[in-house]
Scaffold this motif. Structure first.
Motif, PDB file in Angstrom:
ATOM      1  N   LYS A 347       4.088   8.214   3.460  1.00 49.42           N
ATOM      2  CA  LYS A 347       4.249   7.212   4.523  1.00 49.42           C
ATOM      3  C   LYS A 347       3.355   7.487   5.720  1.00 49.42           C
ATOM      4  CE  LYS A 347       8.965   6.103   3.099  1.00 49.42           C
ATOM      5  NZ  LYS A 347       8.459   5.044   2.207  1.00 49.42           N
ATOM      6  N   ASP A 348       2.234   8.139   5.457  1.00 51.74           N
ATOM      7  CA  ASP A 348       1.219   8.340   6.497  1.00 51.74           C
ATOM      8  C   ASP A 348       0.139   7.275   6.254  1.00 51.74           C
ATOM      9  OD1 ASP A 348      -0.666   9.141   8.303  1.00 51.74           O
ATOM     10  OD2 ASP A 348      -0.867  11.202   7.559  1.00 51.74           O
ATOM     11  N   PHE A 349       0.471   6.045   6.666  1.00 53.48           N
ATOM     12  CA  PHE A 349      -0.377   4.913   6.325  1.00 53.48           C
ATOM     13  C   PHE A 349      -1.727   4.936   7.046  1.00 53.48           C
ATOM     14  CE2 PHE A 349       4.094   3.288   5.995  1.00 53.48           C
ATOM     15  CZ  PHE A 349       4.148   3.391   4.604  1.00 53.48           C
ATOM     16  N   LEU A 350      -1.756   5.511   8.238  1.00 59.56           N
ATOM     17  CA  LEU A 350      -3.011   5.581   8.986  1.00 59.56           C
ATOM     18  C   LEU A 350      -4.018   6.493   8.262  1.00 59.56           C
ATOM     19  CD1 LEU A 350      -4.678   4.819  11.453  1.00 59.56           C
ATOM     20  CD2 LEU A 350      -3.610   6.732  12.683  1.00 59.56           C
ATOM     21  N   SER A 351      -3.551   7.668   7.814  1.00 57.75           N
ATOM     22  CA  SER A 351      -4.429   8.589   7.081  1.00 57.75           C
ATOM     23  C   SER A 351      -4.850   7.969   5.757  1.00 57.75           C
ATOM     24  CB  SER A 351      -3.717   9.920   6.835  1.00 57.75           C
ATOM     25  OG  SER A 351      -3.465  10.592   8.057  1.00 57.75           O
ATOM     26  N   ALA A 352      -3.923   7.236   5.115  1.00 57.18           N
ATOM     27  CA  ALA A 352      -4.263   6.571   3.853  1.00 57.18           C
ATOM     28  C   ALA A 352      -5.369   5.547   4.092  1.00 57.18           C
ATOM     29  CB  ALA A 352      -3.026   5.891   3.276  1.00 57.18           C
ATOM     30  N   SER A 353      -5.254   4.793   5.186  1.00 54.69           N
ATOM     31  CA  SER A 353      -6.269   3.793   5.515  1.00 54.69           C
ATOM     32  C   SER A 353      -7.624   4.447   5.761  1.00 54.69           C
ATOM     33  CB  SER A 353      -5.830   3.006   6.751  1.00 54.69           C
ATOM     34  OG  SER A 353      -6.839   2.126   7.161  1.00 54.69           O
ATOM     35  N   THR A 354      -7.616   5.582   6.457  1.00 49.46           N
ATOM     36  CA  THR A 354      -8.870   6.291   6.752  1.00 49.46           C
ATOM     37  C   THR A 354      -9.559   6.743   5.469  1.00 49.46           C
ATOM     38  OG1 THR A 354      -7.978   7.063   8.876  1.00 49.46           O
ATOM     39  CG2 THR A 354      -9.871   8.276   7.954  1.00 49.46           C
ATOM     40  N   ASP A 355      -8.764   7.293   4.536  1.00 49.69           N
ATOM     41  CA  ASP A 355      -9.359   7.780   3.277  1.00 49.69           C
ATOM     42  C   ASP A 355      -9.894   6.627   2.428  1.00 49.69           C
ATOM     43  OD1 ASP A 355      -9.027  10.436   3.796  1.00 49.69           O
ATOM     44  OD2 ASP A 355      -7.253  10.718   2.557  1.00 49.69           O
ATOM     45  N   LEU A 356      -9.174   5.516   2.421  1.00 43.92           N
ATOM     46  CA  LEU A 356      -9.643   4.365   1.642  1.00 43.92           C
ATOM     47  C   LEU A 356     -10.936   3.800   2.219  1.00 43.92           C
ATOM     48  CD1 LEU A 356      -6.171   2.735   1.013  1.00 43.92           C
ATOM     49  CD2 LEU A 356      -7.700   3.656  -0.745  1.00 43.92           C
ATOM     50  N   THR A 375      -3.101  -3.229   1.125  1.00 45.42           N
ATOM     51  CA  THR A 375      -1.671  -2.889   1.050  1.00 45.42           C
ATOM     52  C   THR A 375      -1.274  -1.947   2.173  1.00 45.42           C
ATOM     53  OG1 THR A 375      -1.696  -3.158  -1.355  1.00 45.42           O
ATOM     54  CG2 THR A 375       0.095  -1.856  -0.405  1.00 45.42           C
ATOM     55  N   VAL A 376      -2.042  -0.844   2.350  1.00 47.95           N
ATOM     56  CA  VAL A 376      -1.642   0.141   3.369  1.00 47.95           C
ATOM     57  C   VAL A 376      -1.845  -0.419   4.768  1.00 47.95           C
ATOM     58  CG1 VAL A 376      -2.080   2.122   1.873  1.00 47.95           C
ATOM     59  CG2 VAL A 376      -3.894   1.323   3.410  1.00 47.95           C
ATOM     60  N   THR A 377      -2.787  -1.365   4.937  1.00 48.10           N
ATOM     61  CA  THR A 377      -2.947  -2.001   6.253  1.00 48.10           C
ATOM     62  C   THR A 377      -1.700  -2.798   6.598  1.00 48.10           C
ATOM     63  OG1 THR A 377      -5.354  -2.128   5.971  1.00 48.10           O
ATOM     64  CG2 THR A 377      -4.363  -3.566   7.613  1.00 48.10           C
ATOM     65  N   ASN A 378      -1.171  -3.525   5.638  1.00 46.26           N
ATOM     66  CA  ASN A 378       0.075  -4.278   5.854  1.00 46.26           C
ATOM     67  C   ASN A 378       1.244  -3.331   6.120  1.00 46.26           C
ATOM     68  OD1 ASN A 378      -1.183  -6.752   5.491  1.00 46.26           O
ATOM     69  ND2 ASN A 378      -0.834  -6.765   3.275  1.00 46.26           N
ATOM     70  N   LEU A 379       1.298  -2.254   5.351  1.00 44.72           N
ATOM     71  CA  LEU A 379       2.381  -1.278   5.550  1.00 44.72           C
ATOM     72  C   LEU A 379       2.276  -0.626   6.923  1.00 44.72           C
ATOM     73  CD1 LEU A 379       2.417   0.397   2.014  1.00 44.72           C
ATOM     74  CD2 LEU A 379       4.219  -1.044   3.013  1.00 44.72           C
ATOM     75  N   LEU A 380       1.053  -0.353   7.374  1.00 45.83           N
ATOM     76  CA  LEU A 380       0.853   0.245   8.685  1.00 45.83           C
ATOM     77  C   LEU A 380       1.287  -0.717   9.771  1.00 45.83           C
ATOM     78  CD1 LEU A 380      -0.241   2.481  10.510  1.00 45.83           C
ATOM     79  CD2 LEU A 380      -2.529   1.446  10.283  1.00 45.83           C
ATOM     80  N   ARG A 381       0.935  -2.022   9.571  1.00 47.06           N
ATOM     81  CA  ARG A 381       1.324  -3.010  10.562  1.00 47.06           C
ATOM     82  C   ARG A 381       2.843  -3.131  10.629  1.00 47.06           C
ATOM     83  NH1 ARG A 381      -1.004  -7.003   8.314  1.00 47.06           N
ATOM     84  NH2 ARG A 381      -3.039  -6.730   9.315  1.00 47.06           N
TER      85      ARG A 381
END
Length: 390
Positions: A347-356, A375-381
């Protein structure tokens, strides 16, 4: 040239070149004749060098591990020595220890006592007497007494022809006395016994120049006859492998070990891949872990194991494996992508977004990364919205 040598301690009254042990001609050497020994060593570089591949020519023969000590060190002076009775074996062992401690005059006396004891008792052991004469010759050589060294080496070789150390020591003594032809013959004989003795090669090269200067282009015709070493003598010495042979064996053993490890690694990797295809992810983790024990820097194994951890929802372990992969290959797309999935699971969506985004920067055509980024951008939002409402 003109290197005259003082009479050594073996040339006292009544002690000619063929005097027997125990006669006045074999009184012990008083002191170590340090100055003379230094002159000898400076004259002949072979004295200081290792003439055999694994052992120095200075080391007494028949000195086993029990005697590898320094002054004051404990050693087994009563260790058996061939066919020597215990009192004579002890004398030999004491001589070896004294020699190793640099007490060459005292060692010489011990060897002389052992030789006298053998002759008086009528002990029929040519091998033991050969070693004792050779060891005493080493003491004479250290004391700068080349003449008596030659005499003892010759006696040793009469008892055991083509014995390596007496030949080496006699060659050095001949060279020290500038008897280059005889030194040349002995060195060439040594090389018939063991071609790997590098110092003998060096000495032959050095003496050849001396002989050409001394005797002219026909110098070979003036040489004494070089004996032919029988095959049995060559084989006997080959039973004691040189340092080069031992090193080559170690290299081969290391190569064989590496070959087996590579084969094992390949098998384990294939078994891990097969387990993944069958959905047996824990079994695959075990196989990949064994692979990493063999090759800890194999990037693909970390990313493969990370995939298995993701399937098993071991997100922390997956992230750690991806971190390891990226340390090895900083631009590995699979490692970035799978670490993004691990961040998502944690649930570290910001780090996931950075890696993607890193994946897409390396390769804009990775559709899975585009879909996951959405997907992770929506989850982060959603996460930020929930936090703000909370």
């Amino acid at each position: 040239m003109g290197n005259t040598q003082k009479k050594g301690p073996g040339h006292g009254e009544g002690g000619g070149p063929h005097s027997q042990p125990g006669t006045p001609g074999h009184k012990r050497s008083h002191g170590n004749n340090t100055a003379n020994s230094k002159e000898v060593q400076g004259k002949n570089p072979a004295v200081n060098g290792s003439l055999t591949a694994g052992k120095s020519q200075d080391e007494p023969q028949g000195s086993g591990p029990a005697h590898r000590g320094t002054a004051g060190a404990s050693c087994n002076l009563d260790a058996p020595c061939g066919a020597l009775p215990p009192p004579l074996a002890r004398l030999k062992n004491e001589g070896n220890l004294l020699f190793k401690n640099g007490q060459f005059g005292d060692a010489l006396e011990k060897y002389t006592q052992a030789i006298d004891g053998c002759l008086e008792a009528g002990i029929d052991s040519p091998e033991d007497l050969c070693i004792l004469y050779s060891n005493r010759a080493a003491c004479y050589l250290k004391d700068g007494n080349s003449t008596d060294c030659i005499q003892d080496c010759t006696r040793a070789l009469e008892l055991r022809p083509f014995s390596l150390k007496p030949l080496l020591r006699r060659a050095i003594a001949y060279e020290t006395l500038e008897r280059y032809s005889k030194a040349y013959v002995d060195y060439k004989t040594v090389l018939q016994i063991d071609v790997s003795v590098q110092a003998a090669h060096d000495s032959v090269h050095r003496i050849t120049k001396m002989l050409i200067e001394q005797d002219g282009p026909d110098w070979r015709e003036k040489l004494p006859e070089i004996p032919m070493v029988p095959l049995s003598a060559q084989q006997h010495h080959k039973d004691e492998p040189s340092a080069e042979v031992l090193e080559a064996r170690a290299d081969r053993a290391q190569q064989e070990k590496a070959r087996k490890a590579e084969a094992r690694f390949t098998l384990l990797k294939q078994e891990g891949n097969d387990a993944v295809k069958d959905g047996r992810f824990q079994a695959a983790v075990d196989k990949y872990s064994e692979c990493l024990a063999i090759k800890p820097d194999e990037c693909a194994i970390y990313t493969n194991r990370a995939l298995c951890y993701l399937k098993l929802e071991g997100f922390t372990e997956a992230k750690q494996d991806c971190d390891s992969a990226l340390q090895i290959e900083p631009n590995n797309k699979k490692a970035f992508y799978r670490r993004a999935l691990a961040h998502k699971g944690l649930k570290d969506f910001l780090s996931a977004s950075t890696d993607l985004q890193e994946v897409l920067q390396l390769d804009p055509n990775v559709q899975e990364a585009e879909q996951e980024l959405e997907t992770v951008t929506n989850l982060l939002r959603e996460s930020l919205l929930a936090n703000s409402q909370g």
